[in-house]
Design an enzyme around this catalytic site. Sequence first.
Site, PDB file in Angstrom:
ATOM      1  N   THR A  11       0.821  -1.223   0.000  1.00  0.00           N
ATOM      2  CA  THR A  11       0.000   0.000   0.000  1.00  0.00           C
ATOM      3  C   THR A  11       0.851   1.268   0.000  1.00  0.00           C
ATOM      4  O   THR A  11       0.320   2.369  -0.111  1.00  0.00           O
ATOM      5  CB  THR A  11      -0.882   0.046   1.272  1.00  0.00           C
ATOM      6  OG1 THR A  11      -0.013  -0.117   2.402  1.00  0.00           O
ATOM      7  CG2 THR A  11      -1.934  -1.036   1.263  1.00  0.00           C
ATOM      8  N   GLY A  12       2.171   1.136   0.161  1.00  0.00           N
ATOM      9  CA  GLY A  12       3.045   2.302   0.311  1.00  0.00           C
ATOM     10  C   GLY A  12       3.450   2.918  -1.018  1.00  0.00           C
ATOM     11  O   GLY A  12       3.048   2.461  -2.097  1.00  0.00           O
ATOM     12  N   ALA A  13       4.271   3.976  -0.931  1.00  0.00           N
ATOM     13  CA  ALA A  13       4.716   4.682  -2.136  1.00  0.00           C
ATOM     14  C   ALA A  13       5.489   3.737  -3.062  1.00  0.00           C
ATOM     15  O   ALA A  13       5.245   3.684  -4.269  1.00  0.00           O
ATOM     16  CB  ALA A  13       5.591   5.879  -1.740  1.00  0.00           C
ATOM     17  N   CYS A 128      17.777   5.719  -3.159  1.00  0.00           N
ATOM     18  CA  CYS A 128      17.257   6.266  -4.419  1.00  0.00           C
ATOM     19  C   CYS A 128      18.236   7.243  -5.091  1.00  0.00           C
ATOM     20  O   CYS A 128      18.376   7.231  -6.316  1.00  0.00           O
ATOM     21  CB  CYS A 128      15.909   6.925  -4.198  1.00  0.00           C
ATOM     22  SG  CYS A 128      15.783   7.881  -2.696  1.00  0.00           S
ATOM     23  N   GLY A 159      10.469  10.486  -1.611  1.00  0.00           N
ATOM     24  CA  GLY A 159      11.555   9.756  -0.957  1.00  0.00           C
ATOM     25  C   GLY A 159      11.245   9.446   0.492  1.00  0.00           C
ATOM     26  O   GLY A 159      11.822   8.535   1.081  1.00  0.00           O
ATOM     27  N   HIS A 242      13.847  13.020  -8.082  1.00  0.00           N
ATOM     28  CA  HIS A 242      15.034  13.678  -7.519  1.00  0.00           C
ATOM     29  C   HIS A 242      15.888  14.289  -8.631  1.00  0.00           C
ATOM     30  O   HIS A 242      16.016  13.708  -9.715  1.00  0.00           O
ATOM     31  CB  HIS A 242      15.950  12.657  -6.834  1.00  0.00           C
ATOM     32  CG  HIS A 242      15.412  12.091  -5.550  1.00  0.00           C
ATOM     33  ND1 HIS A 242      14.307  12.566  -4.910  1.00  0.00           N
ATOM     34  CD2 HIS A 242      15.888  11.079  -4.780  1.00  0.00           C
ATOM     35  CE1 HIS A 242      14.109  11.877  -3.808  1.00  0.00           C
ATOM     36  NE2 HIS A 242      15.052  10.956  -3.699  1.00  0.00           N
ATOM     37  N   GLN A 317      12.495   8.636  -8.408  1.00  0.00           N
ATOM     38  CA  GLN A 317      13.110   7.731  -7.445  1.00  0.00           C
ATOM     39  C   GLN A 317      12.156   6.671  -6.962  1.00  0.00           C
ATOM     40  O   GLN A 317      12.581   5.655  -6.459  1.00  0.00           O
ATOM     41  CB  GLN A 317      13.806   8.483  -6.320  1.00  0.00           C
ATOM     42  CG  GLN A 317      13.085   8.612  -5.055  1.00  0.00           C
ATOM     43  CD  GLN A 317      11.908   9.538  -5.196  1.00  0.00           C
ATOM     44  OE1 GLN A 317      11.731  10.228  -6.194  1.00  0.00           O
ATOM     45  NE2 GLN A 317      11.070   9.524  -4.206  1.00  0.00           N
TER      46      GLN A 317
END
Length: 334
Positions: A11-13, A128, A159, A242, A317
């Site tokens: 579920t995260g980035a 990253c 990030g 980035h 990233q």
Amino acid sequence: MTKNVAVVGATGAVGTEMLRCLETRDFPVGELHLLASAASAGKAVRFKGQDVTLKALEGFDFAGVDIALLAVDTDIALECAARAMEAGATVIDNSSAFRMRDDIPLVVPEVNGALLSDHPRLIANPNCVAAIMVMALAPLHRVARIERVHAASYQAASGAGLPAMRELEESTRAYLNGQKFEPKVLPHPYAFNFFSHNTPIDPDTGYNGEETKVMRETRKIMDLPDLRISITCVRVPVLRAHGIAMSVEFDQVVTPETAREVLAHAPGVRLVDDAVANRFPMPVEASGIEDVLVGRIRRDVSDPSGKTLSLFVCGDQLLKGAALNAVQIAEQLA
Ligand SMILES: NC(=O)c1ccc[n+]([C@@H]2O[C@H](COP(=O)([O-])OP(=O)(O)OC[C@H]3O[C@@H](n4cnc5c(N)ncnc54)[C@H](OP(=O)(O)O)[C@@H]3O)[C@@H](O)[C@H]2O)c1
């Protein structure tokens, strides 16, 4: 042949982008297990047009999983990697838990993918900034040995994960509406501001945790343990790509023309270097694409020997700096 895949932190980035990469790159997924915290268990996530139900990592049995892609914090990754490997899975981990261990490869496939031919059971995915930097450094290093790198990063909110991306959006909205906003995820106001990376400073070196990771990991990925490298890492109010400005000193003269020619043909790199139009790598153009953009290639006039070039790179990233790189590793292992 299909592979049974578990995405931990789905579920995260990073986890969300991993799913997208598995889908868009048509990875041969057999069974798919999507894992997150207990709070997310039972919710559904779309994959290839179907709903897949999230499960809690706690108590999950990794038996039958071929590849476990981890996108969780270090402490969870440490415990989860051990459990997954014990059950027979090969683990690709995005956290910093294993990156600097001598017995564990830290891989960017375009740079040191040969390490995967030994079929390691645990592979670390780099920081990253390091992953994006080496995409430009490694092709140049094949032409002339790199002696020194001096860099500054312009790091996006992603990030620091989804909560930081939300904080950037919410604080910008509040700022524009003239409302007060108390930062909860990052330590300083983020809208219309930038600040030194929020990892702790090492009192002995003066470098923060992010800078130390980038320097160490770049040396390890490029197999240049004595590389002289220094970076200043800064968070800027950009959502997800980035930028890194670098001065790169070689052991011989490398002309900007040679560098452009080399980078134009480097896999995973796209040259954006139009001095006439003043058009160079930008986060808005790097976001959502797999290639790392490289440009502003010029002689660094602070080195009269002609052995130093300055350049600017920009990469998503969440993709090359995390999810895409992990999926590329899985592809090479499959
Ligand atoms: N963001 C980047 O660009 C980037 C780049 C390279 C490496 N990394 C690393 O990748 C990892 C993930 O970062 P991120 O940015 O994706 O973080 P994030 O957006 O905050 O996502 C964290 C994920 O961890 C899950 N999680 C939290 N507690 C858990 C638990 N107890 N058991 C199982 N799952 C749990 C969350 O699930 P819930 O939604 O259920 O809470 C969520 O899926 C970190 O180690 C980070 O350092 C990130």
